[in-house]
Design a protein around this motif. Sequence first.
Motif, mmCIF file in Angstrom:
data_model
loop_
_atom_site.group_PDB
_atom_site.id
_atom_site.type_symbol
_atom_site.label_atom_id
_atom_site.label_comp_id
_atom_site.label_asym_id
_atom_site.label_seq_id
_atom_site.Cartn_x
_atom_site.Cartn_y
_atom_site.Cartn_z
ATOM 1 N N UNK A 253 0.805 -1.219 0.000
ATOM 2 C CA UNK A 253 0.000 0.000 0.000
ATOM 3 C C UNK A 253 0.838 1.270 0.000
ATOM 4 N N UNK A 254 2.143 1.129 -0.110
ATOM 5 C CA UNK A 254 3.013 2.296 0.009
ATOM 6 C C UNK A 254 2.732 3.330 -1.064
ATOM 7 N N UNK A 255 2.372 2.877 -2.242
ATOM 8 C CA UNK A 255 2.129 3.808 -3.331
ATOM 9 C C UNK A 255 0.712 4.342 -3.419
ATOM 10 N N UNK A 256 -0.127 4.055 -2.418
ATOM 11 C CA UNK A 256 -1.522 4.507 -2.489
ATOM 12 C C UNK A 256 -1.631 6.023 -2.546
ATOM 13 N N UNK A 257 -0.788 6.702 -1.769
ATOM 14 C CA UNK A 257 -0.830 8.155 -1.728
ATOM 15 C C UNK A 257 0.493 8.684 -1.205
ATOM 16 N N UNK A 258 0.868 9.911 -1.557
ATOM 17 C CA UNK A 258 2.103 10.491 -1.043
ATOM 18 C C UNK A 258 1.928 10.960 0.394
ATOM 19 N N UNK A 259 3.036 11.383 0.996
ATOM 20 C CA UNK A 259 3.001 11.880 2.359
ATOM 21 C C UNK A 259 3.310 10.787 3.360
ATOM 22 N N UNK A 260 3.182 11.122 4.628
ATOM 23 C CA UNK A 260 3.495 10.190 5.710
ATOM 24 C C UNK A 260 2.221 9.753 6.421
ATOM 25 N N UNK A 261 2.101 8.451 6.628
ATOM 26 C CA UNK A 261 1.004 7.874 7.391
ATOM 27 C C UNK A 261 1.580 7.034 8.530
ATOM 28 N N UNK A 262 0.913 7.036 9.663
ATOM 29 C CA UNK A 262 1.393 6.365 10.867
ATOM 30 C C UNK A 262 0.381 5.323 11.301
ATOM 31 N N UNK A 263 0.867 4.111 11.626
ATOM 32 C CA UNK A 263 -0.017 3.038 12.073
ATOM 33 C C UNK A 263 0.596 2.296 13.250
ATOM 34 N N UNK A 264 -0.252 1.980 14.228
ATOM 35 C CA UNK A 264 0.129 1.085 15.318
ATOM 36 C C UNK A 264 0.032 -0.363 14.864
ATOM 37 N N UNK A 265 0.962 -1.195 15.349
ATOM 38 C CA UNK A 265 0.902 -2.636 15.118
ATOM 39 C C UNK A 265 0.873 -3.339 16.467
ATOM 40 N N UNK A 266 -0.294 -3.765 16.886
ATOM 41 C CA UNK A 266 -0.453 -4.476 18.144
ATOM 42 C C UNK A 266 -1.731 -5.284 18.115
ATOM 43 N N UNK A 267 -1.969 -6.049 19.188
ATOM 44 C CA UNK A 267 -3.167 -6.887 19.284
ATOM 45 C C UNK A 267 -4.304 -6.194 20.001
ATOM 46 N N UNK A 268 -3.998 -5.107 20.714
ATOM 47 C CA UNK A 268 -5.027 -4.433 21.478
ATOM 48 C C UNK A 268 -5.335 -5.118 22.796
ATOM 49 N N UNK A 269 -4.432 -5.988 23.247
ATOM 50 C CA UNK A 269 -4.596 -6.689 24.514
ATOM 51 C C UNK A 269 -3.320 -6.529 25.333
ATOM 52 N N UNK A 270 -3.467 -6.240 26.609
ATOM 53 C CA UNK A 270 -2.316 -6.065 27.470
ATOM 54 C C UNK A 270 -2.101 -7.264 28.367
#
Length: 352
Positions: A253-270
């Motif tokens: 998906x890197x070429x979907x759009x220019x600029x910087x996008x930020x995403x968390x990578x986790x399970x959502x469980x502690x």
Amino acid sequence: MSAPSTVLVTGGAGFTGRHACAELLDHGYELIVVDDYSHSAPQVFAQVQRVAGRFVGAVYELDIRDRRALSAVFHRHAVDAVVHFAALKSVGTSTRIPVEYYDTNVGGTTALLRAMQDHGVHRLVFSSTCSVYGDAGHRPLDETTPARPTNPFAASKWACEQILADVCHRRPEYAVLCLRHFNPVGAHPSGLLGENQPGPPGRLMPYMAQVAAGRQDRLPVFGNDYPTPDGTAIRDYIHVMDTVEALRVALDHLGDEPGMRVYNLGRGEGNSVLDMVAEFSRTTGRDVPYEIVPRRPGDVAESVADARAATRDLGWRPTRDLESMCRDAWRSQQLRPNGYADSPQAPKRKEY
């Protein structure tokens, strides 16, 4: 823009890096890897080859702060995009040697950006960290949570994010995906790509595996006076294979759009440290003796992801549970009890 086909991976011999190489090779990408082996070994590429059934196109031993050597790599290969793992990554160590952390992490990133600019490469996936959020409280952390780094490692990664955001703001040809990893653990199911090493590990899961195997006497638990149910720190643990699958999807998906996008990578469980000790013991059938020691400087009580944005925008979600994390880490420990020192190197196709 189409998905990149030839990818330069910095720090590709490291724990997450080697799993990413196997994942990307398995999905048809051509790879060029650079690593200085300061926290890894060249022997891992023989195992990457076994897992993926393909060679890494070329591997270069270099420090990414060496702009001349890095530029030569770009000159020799037509690179479409970069995945940037290379960094120092220990919270505790960063509090003792902060200058080295800023020099390597920030200096390495700016050197990489200059080499990319010089050779017309404008697409990058950056391996960042949940540590940038710092002590943000007990709620799940989404990408809008303000950054409050509490240690030099986290602050250096946050500085890199700010640099990348500024570059994208001023140079519209750039596309950057910044992935804030929570706590990747486990190993490839084959056991061939785990993070076993000769000395004491700096991370919870491999340390538990070494204790269970008798290589370490007991697990140090850093603090039991946090405001958590059992007093030990809570983290969002995610299987490393889920992490690198997200990275591969991010490249798609890197070429979907220019600029910087930020995403968390986790399970959502502690899960707390003692939760993990109990799960590892249950899964492996091995006791993990531990002792409570003082807190580490720079640690926080709790860090759990809200990763719904990655699911919404990239179509990715983690699928593996704690049992599989423990099982795969233990398989890796059993398969390679002394680390990679005695493993064969992969056949050389280029410079190693």
